[in-house]
Design a protein around this motif. Structure first.
Motif, PDB file in Angstrom:
ATOM      1  N   MET A   1       0.841  -1.187   0.000  1.00 25.38           N
ATOM      2  CA  MET A   1       0.000   0.000   0.000  1.00 25.38           C
ATOM      3  C   MET A   1       0.876   1.237   0.000  1.00 25.38           C
ATOM      4  SD  MET A   1      -2.735   1.501   2.774  1.00 25.38           S
ATOM      5  CE  MET A   1      -1.487   2.254   3.800  1.00 25.38           C
ATOM      6  N   ILE A   2       0.458   2.242  -0.747  1.00 21.53           N
ATOM      7  CA  ILE A   2       1.125   3.546  -0.734  1.00 21.53           C
ATOM      8  C   ILE A   2       0.084   4.613  -0.411  1.00 21.53           C
ATOM      9  CG2 ILE A   2       2.901   2.798  -2.363  1.00 21.53           C
ATOM     10  CD1 ILE A   2       0.550   5.307  -3.635  1.00 21.53           C
ATOM     11  N   THR A   3       0.584   5.769   0.032  1.00 19.45           N
ATOM     12  CA  THR A   3      -0.293   6.892   0.339  1.00 19.45           C
ATOM     13  C   THR A   3       0.100   8.087  -0.518  1.00 19.45           C
ATOM     14  OG1 THR A   3      -0.573   6.131   2.618  1.00 19.45           O
ATOM     15  CG2 THR A   3      -1.135   8.428   2.160  1.00 19.45           C
ATOM     16  N   GLU A   4      -0.866   8.593  -1.239  1.00 27.76           N
ATOM     17  CA  GLU A   4      -0.703   9.841  -1.994  1.00 27.76           C
ATOM     18  C   GLU A   4      -0.961  10.981  -1.016  1.00 27.76           C
ATOM     19  OE1 GLU A   4      -3.348  12.294  -5.297  1.00 27.76           O
ATOM     20  OE2 GLU A   4      -3.779  10.185  -4.908  1.00 27.76           O
ATOM     21  N   HIS A   5      -0.131  12.006  -1.064  1.00 30.84           N
ATOM     22  CA  HIS A   5      -0.214  13.135  -0.127  1.00 30.84           C
ATOM     23  C   HIS A   5      -0.157  14.435  -0.912  1.00 30.84           C
ATOM     24  CE1 HIS A   5       2.035  16.300   2.013  1.00 30.84           C
ATOM     25  NE2 HIS A   5       1.514  15.841   3.117  1.00 30.84           N
ATOM     26  N   ALA A   6      -1.040  15.363  -0.581  1.00 28.70           N
ATOM     27  CA  ALA A   6      -0.985  16.692  -1.179  1.00 28.70           C
ATOM     28  C   ALA A   6      -1.589  17.697  -0.208  1.00 28.70           C
ATOM     29  CB  ALA A   6      -1.745  16.736  -2.505  1.00 28.70           C
ATOM     30  N   ILE A   7      -0.952  18.856  -0.110  1.00 25.25           N
ATOM     31  CA  ILE A   7      -1.522  19.990   0.616  1.00 25.25           C
ATOM     32  C   ILE A   7      -2.304  20.797  -0.421  1.00 25.25           C
ATOM     33  CG2 ILE A   7      -1.065  22.091   1.926  1.00 25.25           C
ATOM     34  CD1 ILE A   7      -0.231  19.574   3.430  1.00 25.25           C
ATOM     35  N   LEU A   8      -3.604  20.934  -0.191  1.00 24.56           N
ATOM     36  CA  LEU A   8      -4.472  21.642  -1.124  1.00 24.56           C
ATOM     37  C   LEU A   8      -4.776  23.026  -0.551  1.00 24.56           C
ATOM     38  CD1 LEU A   8      -7.015  18.742  -1.815  1.00 24.56           C
ATOM     39  CD2 LEU A   8      -4.861  19.244  -3.009  1.00 24.56           C
ATOM     40  N   THR A   9      -4.216  24.048  -1.152  1.00 29.13           N
ATOM     41  CA  THR A   9      -4.504  25.423  -0.754  1.00 29.13           C
ATOM     42  C   THR A   9      -5.557  25.958  -1.713  1.00 29.13           C
ATOM     43  OG1 THR A   9      -2.255  25.682   0.078  1.00 29.13           O
ATOM     44  CG2 THR A   9      -3.535  27.693  -0.296  1.00 29.13           C
ATOM     45  N   VAL A  10      -6.728  26.219  -1.163  1.00 29.96           N
ATOM     46  CA  VAL A  10      -7.883  26.653  -1.939  1.00 29.96           C
ATOM     47  C   VAL A  10      -7.918  28.179  -1.962  1.00 29.96           C
ATOM     48  CG1 VAL A  10     -10.423  26.617  -1.962  1.00 29.96           C
ATOM     49  CG2 VAL A  10      -9.142  24.534  -1.433  1.00 29.96           C
ATOM     50  N   LYS A  11      -8.296  28.736  -3.081  1.00 27.93           N
ATOM     51  CA  LYS A  11      -8.401  30.195  -3.194  1.00 27.93           C
ATOM     52  C   LYS A  11      -9.301  30.736  -2.088  1.00 27.93           C
ATOM     53  CE  LYS A  11      -7.741  29.969  -8.156  1.00 27.93           C
ATOM     54  NZ  LYS A  11      -8.413  29.972  -9.467  1.00 27.93           N
ATOM     55  N   ALA A  12      -8.917  31.881  -1.536  1.00 29.67           N
ATOM     56  CA  ALA A  12      -9.617  32.480  -0.396  1.00 29.67           C
ATOM     57  C   ALA A  12     -11.118  32.569  -0.643  1.00 29.67           C
ATOM     58  CB  ALA A  12      -9.047  33.858  -0.096  1.00 29.67           C
ATOM     59  N   GLY A  13     -11.862  32.128   0.360  1.00 24.26           N
ATOM     60  CA  GLY A  13     -13.310  32.237   0.315  1.00 24.26           C
ATOM     61  C   GLY A  13     -14.019  31.162  -0.493  1.00 24.26           C
ATOM     62  N   GLN A  14     -13.279  30.199  -1.036  1.00 26.92           N
ATOM     63  CA  GLN A  14     -13.898  29.186  -1.881  1.00 26.92           C
ATOM     64  C   GLN A  14     -13.972  27.803  -1.227  1.00 26.92           C
ATOM     65  OE1 GLN A  14     -12.674  29.110  -5.965  1.00 26.92           O
ATOM     66  NE2 GLN A  14     -12.503  31.325  -6.092  1.00 26.92           N
ATOM     67  N   SER A  15     -13.703  27.734   0.066  1.00 21.72           N
ATOM     68  CA  SER A  15     -13.660  26.434   0.738  1.00 21.72           C
ATOM     69  C   SER A  15     -14.988  25.687   0.689  1.00 21.72           C
ATOM     70  CB  SER A  15     -13.214  26.583   2.190  1.00 21.72           C
ATOM     71  OG  SER A  15     -11.848  26.879   2.222  1.00 21.72           O
ATOM     72  N   ARG A  16     -16.086  26.389   0.894  1.00 22.56           N
ATOM     73  CA  ARG A  16     -17.392  25.701   0.881  1.00 22.56           C
ATOM     74  C   ARG A  16     -17.676  25.092  -0.487  1.00 22.56           C
ATOM     75  NH1 ARG A  16     -22.010  28.672   4.242  1.00 22.56           N
ATOM     76  NH2 ARG A  16     -22.924  26.656   3.767  1.00 22.56           N
ATOM     77  N   ALA A  17     -17.406  25.844  -1.537  1.00 23.45           N
ATOM     78  CA  ALA A  17     -17.609  25.333  -2.894  1.00 23.45           C
ATOM     79  C   ALA A  17     -16.652  24.183  -3.184  1.00 23.45           C
ATOM     80  CB  ALA A  17     -17.430  26.450  -3.917  1.00 23.45           C
ATOM     81  N   PHE A  18     -15.411  24.283  -2.679  1.00 20.84           N
ATOM     82  CA  PHE A  18     -14.431  23.212  -2.854  1.00 20.84           C
ATOM     83  C   PHE A  18     -14.911  21.921  -2.186  1.00 20.84           C
ATOM     84  CE2 PHE A  18     -11.014  20.863  -0.713  1.00 20.84           C
ATOM     85  CZ  PHE A  18     -10.406  20.300  -1.832  1.00 20.84           C
ATOM     86  N   VAL A  19     -15.394  22.027  -0.961  1.00 16.19           N
ATOM     87  CA  VAL A  19     -15.877  20.843  -0.242  1.00 16.19           C
ATOM     88  C   VAL A  19     -17.042  20.200  -0.995  1.00 16.19           C
ATOM     89  CG1 VAL A  19     -16.974  20.042   1.893  1.00 16.19           C
ATOM     90  CG2 VAL A  19     -14.995  21.582   1.997  1.00 16.19           C
ATOM     91  N   ALA A  20     -17.941  21.001  -1.508  1.00 13.99           N
ATOM     92  CA  ALA A  20     -19.062  20.462  -2.288  1.00 13.99           C
ATOM     93  C   ALA A  20     -18.550  19.756  -3.546  1.00 13.99           C
ATOM     94  CB  ALA A  20     -20.032  21.578  -2.658  1.00 13.99           C
ATOM     95  N   ALA A  21     -17.580  20.347  -4.221  1.00 15.19           N
ATOM     96  CA  ALA A  21     -17.013  19.738  -5.424  1.00 15.19           C
ATOM     97  C   ALA A  21     -16.265  18.450  -5.081  1.00 15.19           C
ATOM     98  CB  ALA A  21     -16.092  20.721  -6.125  1.00 15.19           C
ATOM     99  N   MET A  22     -15.557  18.442  -3.947  1.00 12.23           N
ATOM    100  CA  MET A  22     -14.835  17.241  -3.528  1.00 12.23           C
ATOM    101  C   MET A  22     -15.815  16.104  -3.237  1.00 12.23           C
ATOM    102  SD  MET A  22     -11.990  15.652  -3.031  1.00 12.23           S
ATOM    103  CE  MET A  22     -10.652  16.840  -2.956  1.00 12.23           C
ATOM    104  N   ARG A  23     -16.940  16.421  -2.629  1.00 12.41           N
ATOM    105  CA  ARG A  23     -17.953  15.384  -2.367  1.00 12.41           C
ATOM    106  C   ARG A  23     -18.499  14.820  -3.676  1.00 12.41           C
ATOM    107  NH1 ARG A  23     -20.204  18.686   2.607  1.00 12.41           N
ATOM    108  NH2 ARG A  23     -19.008  17.648   4.238  1.00 12.41           N
TER     109      ARG A  23
END
Length: 105
Positions: A1-23
């Motif tokens: 097993m391997i783990t993919e890792h990434a720090i995702l910096t979302v444009k300011a104020g877009q976190s709610r839309a990002f979470v919806a898109a990720m779902r």
């Protein structure tokens, strides 16, 4: 097993839309052979930053299997416009410890 890792910096104020898109995007990656699990963790100290951890059977399952699929094109369309800067994605091997260390209370 391997783990993919990434720090995702979302444009300011877009976190709610990002979470919806990720779902919406999660079933796309989950349908990939060799996919074992995903976590998207919000940063406590830095709003609009997330830690992406994806577990795969192999690097090839991610690189050729998912990224080579039509599902990845949809994933990109849903998520890539949120990132600033674009994240560095790296793969990590199995733990060097025989078993995960937990609290010894």
């Amino acid at each position: 097993m391997i783990t993919e890792h990434a720090i995702l910096t979302v444009k300011a104020g877009q976190s709610r839309a990002f979470v919806a898109a990720m779902r919406e995007a999660e079933p796309l990656i989950a349908a990939t052979p060799g996919f074992l699990g995903i976590e998207v963790l919000p940063c406590i100290e830095t709003p609009d930053r997330f830690l992406l951890l994806v577990r795969w059977e192999s690097v090839e399952a991610h690189e050729q299997g998912f990224r080579g699929s039509e599902r990845y094109l949809r994933w990109k369309a849903l998520l890539h416009s949120f990132y600033e800067p674009f994240p560095l994605v790296q793969h990590y091997g199995p733990s060097l410890l025989a078993e995960p260390v937990t609290s010894r209370q």
